[in-house]
Design a protein around this motif. Sequence first.
Motif, PDB file in Angstrom:
ATOM      1  N   ASP A   1      -6.165  -9.133   7.503  1.00 59.03           N
ATOM      2  CA  ASP A   1      -5.064  -8.441   6.794  1.00 59.03           C
ATOM      3  C   ASP A   1      -4.252  -7.531   7.730  1.00 59.03           C
ATOM      4  O   ASP A   1      -4.196  -6.307   7.527  1.00 59.03           O
ATOM      5  CB  ASP A   1      -5.612  -7.584   5.631  1.00 59.03           C
TER       6      ASP A   1
ATOM      7  N   ASP B   1     -11.524   0.018  -7.334  1.00 61.92           N
ATOM      8  CA  ASP B   1     -11.712  -0.905  -6.213  1.00 61.92           C
ATOM      9  C   ASP B   1     -10.477  -0.924  -5.310  1.00 61.92           C
ATOM     10  O   ASP B   1     -10.569  -1.288  -4.137  1.00 61.92           O
ATOM     11  CB  ASP B   1     -11.925  -2.339  -6.728  1.00 61.92           C
ATOM     12  N   THR B   2      -9.324  -0.593  -5.867  1.00 59.30           N
ATOM     13  CA  THR B   2      -8.065  -0.763  -5.125  1.00 59.30           C
ATOM     14  C   THR B   2      -7.306   0.543  -4.910  1.00 59.30           C
ATOM     15  O   THR B   2      -6.205   0.520  -4.345  1.00 59.30           O
ATOM     16  CB  THR B   2      -7.137  -1.756  -5.869  1.00 59.30           C
ATOM     17  N   CYS B   3      -7.864   1.649  -5.397  1.00 56.73           N
ATOM     18  CA  CYS B   3      -7.239   2.970  -5.217  1.00 56.73           C
ATOM     19  C   CYS B   3      -8.257   3.907  -4.572  1.00 56.73           C
ATOM     20  O   CYS B   3      -9.458   3.732  -4.775  1.00 56.73           O
ATOM     21  CB  CYS B   3      -6.920   3.636  -6.561  1.00 56.73           C
ATOM     22  N   ARG B   4      -7.780   4.920  -3.853  1.00 55.98           N
ATOM     23  CA  ARG B   4      -8.676   6.039  -3.523  1.00 55.98           C
ATOM     24  C   ARG B   4      -8.407   7.142  -4.531  1.00 55.98           C
ATOM     25  O   ARG B   4      -7.246   7.559  -4.704  1.00 55.98           O
ATOM     26  CB  ARG B   4      -8.458   6.553  -2.101  1.00 55.98           C
TER      27      ARG B   4
ATOM     28  N   LYS C   1     -14.032   3.003  -4.418  1.00 57.57           N
ATOM     29  CA  LYS C   1     -14.843   2.053  -3.645  1.00 57.57           C
ATOM     30  C   LYS C   1     -15.365   2.619  -2.331  1.00 57.57           C
ATOM     31  O   LYS C   1     -16.276   2.031  -1.732  1.00 57.57           O
ATOM     32  CB  LYS C   1     -14.011   0.790  -3.397  1.00 57.57           C
TER      33      LYS C   1
ATOM     34  N   ASP D   1      -4.398   7.014  -2.324  1.00 57.59           N
ATOM     35  CA  ASP D   1      -3.658   5.816  -1.909  1.00 57.59           C
ATOM     36  C   ASP D   1      -4.059   4.661  -2.810  1.00 57.59           C
ATOM     37  O   ASP D   1      -4.987   4.783  -3.615  1.00 57.59           O
ATOM     38  CB  ASP D   1      -3.892   5.507  -0.416  1.00 57.59           C
ATOM     39  N   PHE D   2      -3.349   3.556  -2.700  1.00 56.03           N
ATOM     40  CA  PHE D   2      -3.710   2.364  -3.473  1.00 56.03           C
ATOM     41  C   PHE D   2      -3.058   1.126  -2.874  1.00 56.03           C
ATOM     42  O   PHE D   2      -2.096   1.228  -2.117  1.00 56.03           O
ATOM     43  CB  PHE D   2      -3.327   2.494  -4.958  1.00 56.03           C
TER      44      PHE D   2
ATOM     45  N   ARG E   1     -18.226   1.555   0.330  1.00 56.91           N
ATOM     46  CA  ARG E   1     -17.908   1.328   1.751  1.00 56.91           C
ATOM     47  C   ARG E   1     -18.727   2.256   2.646  1.00 56.91           C
ATOM     48  O   ARG E   1     -19.140   1.894   3.730  1.00 56.91           O
ATOM     49  CB  ARG E   1     -16.422   1.591   2.013  1.00 56.91           C
TER      50      ARG E   1
ATOM     51  N   ARG F   1       0.501   5.444   0.345  1.00 56.88           N
ATOM     52  CA  ARG F   1      -0.403   6.552   0.690  1.00 56.88           C
ATOM     53  C   ARG F   1       0.288   7.867   0.370  1.00 56.88           C
ATOM     54  O   ARG F   1       1.415   8.099   0.808  1.00 56.88           O
ATOM     55  CB  ARG F   1      -0.732   6.525   2.186  1.00 56.88           C
TER      56      ARG F   1
ATOM     57  N   GLY G   1      -8.797   6.648   5.076  1.00 55.48           N
ATOM     58  CA  GLY G   1      -9.081   5.252   5.412  1.00 55.48           C
ATOM     59  C   GLY G   1      -8.488   4.790   6.726  1.00 55.48           C
ATOM     60  O   GLY G   1      -8.578   5.472   7.753  1.00 55.48           O
ATOM     61  N   SER G   2      -7.848   3.611   6.696  1.00 53.91           N
ATOM     62  CA  SER G   2      -7.360   3.011   7.948  1.00 53.91           C
ATOM     63  C   SER G   2      -6.216   3.818   8.550  1.00 53.91           C
ATOM     64  O   SER G   2      -5.992   3.763   9.758  1.00 53.91           O
ATOM     65  CB  SER G   2      -6.938   1.557   7.722  1.00 53.91           C
ATOM     66  N   PHE G   3      -5.475   4.563   7.733  1.00 48.95           N
ATOM     67  CA  PHE G   3      -4.396   5.406   8.277  1.00 48.95           C
ATOM     68  C   PHE G   3      -4.993   6.501   9.167  1.00 48.95           C
ATOM     69  O   PHE G   3      -4.547   6.709  10.313  1.00 48.95           O
ATOM     70  CB  PHE G   3      -3.595   6.039   7.122  1.00 48.95           C
TER      71      PHE G   3
ATOM     72  N   ILE H   1       0.832  -1.213   0.000  1.00 48.55           N
ATOM     73  CA  ILE H   1       0.000   0.000   0.000  1.00 48.55           C
ATOM     74  C   ILE H   1       0.863   1.259   0.000  1.00 48.55           C
ATOM     75  O   ILE H   1       1.812   1.365   0.781  1.00 48.55           O
ATOM     76  CB  ILE H   1      -0.937  -0.010   1.228  1.00 48.55           C
TER      77      ILE H   1
HETATM   78  P1  5GP Z   1      -7.014   1.350   3.873  1.00 46.18           P
HETATM   79  O1  5GP Z   1      -5.888   0.641   4.561  1.00 46.18           O
HETATM   80  O2  5GP Z   1      -6.997   2.822   4.136  1.00 46.18           O
HETATM   81  O3  5GP Z   1      -8.337   0.699   4.092  1.00 46.18           O
HETATM   82  O4  5GP Z   1      -6.715   1.164   2.309  1.00 46.18           O
HETATM   83  C1  5GP Z   1      -5.638   1.798   1.663  1.00 46.18           C
HETATM   84  C2  5GP Z   1      -5.777   1.628   0.153  1.00 46.18           C
HETATM   85  O5  5GP Z   1      -5.586   0.247  -0.199  1.00 46.18           O
HETATM   86  C3  5GP Z   1      -7.150   1.999  -0.401  1.00 46.18           C
HETATM   87  O6  5GP Z   1      -6.972   2.555  -1.693  1.00 46.18           O
HETATM   88  C4  5GP Z   1      -7.897   0.687  -0.492  1.00 46.18           C
HETATM   89  O7  5GP Z   1      -8.818   0.698  -1.550  1.00 46.18           O
HETATM   90  C5  5GP Z   1      -6.758  -0.288  -0.764  1.00 46.18           C
HETATM   91  N1  5GP Z   1      -6.990  -1.567  -0.072  1.00 46.18           N
HETATM   92  C6  5GP Z   1      -6.492  -1.971   1.112  1.00 46.18           C
HETATM   93  N2  5GP Z   1      -6.900  -3.209   1.419  1.00 46.18           N
HETATM   94  C7  5GP Z   1      -7.675  -3.605   0.410  1.00 46.18           C
HETATM   95  C8  5GP Z   1      -8.410  -4.803   0.142  1.00 46.18           C
HETATM   96  O8  5GP Z   1      -8.404  -5.777   0.907  1.00 46.18           O
HETATM   97  N3  5GP Z   1      -9.122  -4.816  -1.021  1.00 46.18           N
HETATM   98  C9  5GP Z   1      -9.134  -3.767  -1.886  1.00 46.18           C
HETATM   99  N4  5GP Z   1      -9.872  -3.852  -3.009  1.00 46.18           N
HETATM  100  N5  5GP Z   1      -8.452  -2.643  -1.675  1.00 46.18           N
HETATM  101  C10 5GP Z   1      -7.733  -2.558  -0.544  1.00 46.18           C
END
Ligand code: 5GP
Length: 232
Positions: free
Chosen positions: A126, A194-197, A209, A172-173, A213, A91, A96-98, A89
């Motif tokens: 994860d 789905d995998t990037c912000r 996504k 981020d992605f 969410r 950023r 998000g999670s950060f 990842i």
């Molecule tokens: P966060 O850790 O903030 O949830 O995610 C950080 C970035 O990684 C975001 O762009 C998010 O979409 C991507 N990401 C993190 N984990 C996953 C996952 O399990 N599936 C998908 N599709 N994206 C993820």
Amino acid sequence: MEKLYEGKAKLVYKTDKDDEIIIRYKDDATAGNGEKKATIQGKGALNLAITTRIFEMLEENGVHTHYIETLNDTDMRAKKVEIFPLEVIIRNISAGSFAKRYGVEEGIVFKEPTFELSYKNDDLGDPLMNEDHAVALGLVTRDQYDEIKKTTLKINDLLKDFFHGIGVTLVDFKIEFGKDKDGNILLADEISPDTCRLWDEKTKEKLDKDIFRRDLGNLTEGYQKVLDRIRG
Ligand code: 5GP
């Protein structure tokens, strides 16, 4: 086609070649480690179309990927790899999670990108992982880690420019890498909303996504905007 594997958003099929697979992009959406689920018609095709253009751009810029060709609306032919069980990842901006983990607002623009690893393991949710842990568990060698990090930072530079060119901020992605039968490290999986912000540069509208969410509206409308801009 014989199914090899089914994930949350994709199906993987065998081909007549040992070193190639077909990846089918599904319309299924999940969030919160599978707690929230929906089927969103057209999502798979949008993700495939966007991933295709991005993988082509990365290949043109010297990034080695598993991409071979896109066959139709939902299917991509790709090189078979053994996926490293790591979510890699980057950023550029807090979100998000950060933002949640450190108790900060979304939208802090970092001076430098942050590089982060999670252990790709649904049962454990994860968990965050550092370089030493990944090496200790035998998930990667030190050299493989170094190559993955270097390639990921290059991908970030290329993606940031690519999205800036269409008026979109890459927040981020998450990407995944795999190893082919000769030990080459290839970018695998997908790069899509789905995998990037992705935020609109002017309006800050979310085009990724997080729409699903956080129940922010129509997901395919957001993804379609990204694809329309990519196609000019
Ligand atoms: P966060 O850790 O903030 O949830 O995610 C950080 C970035 O990684 C975001 O762009 C998010 O979409 C991507 N990401 C993190 N984990 C996953 C996952 O399990 N599936 C998908 N599709 N994206 C993820």
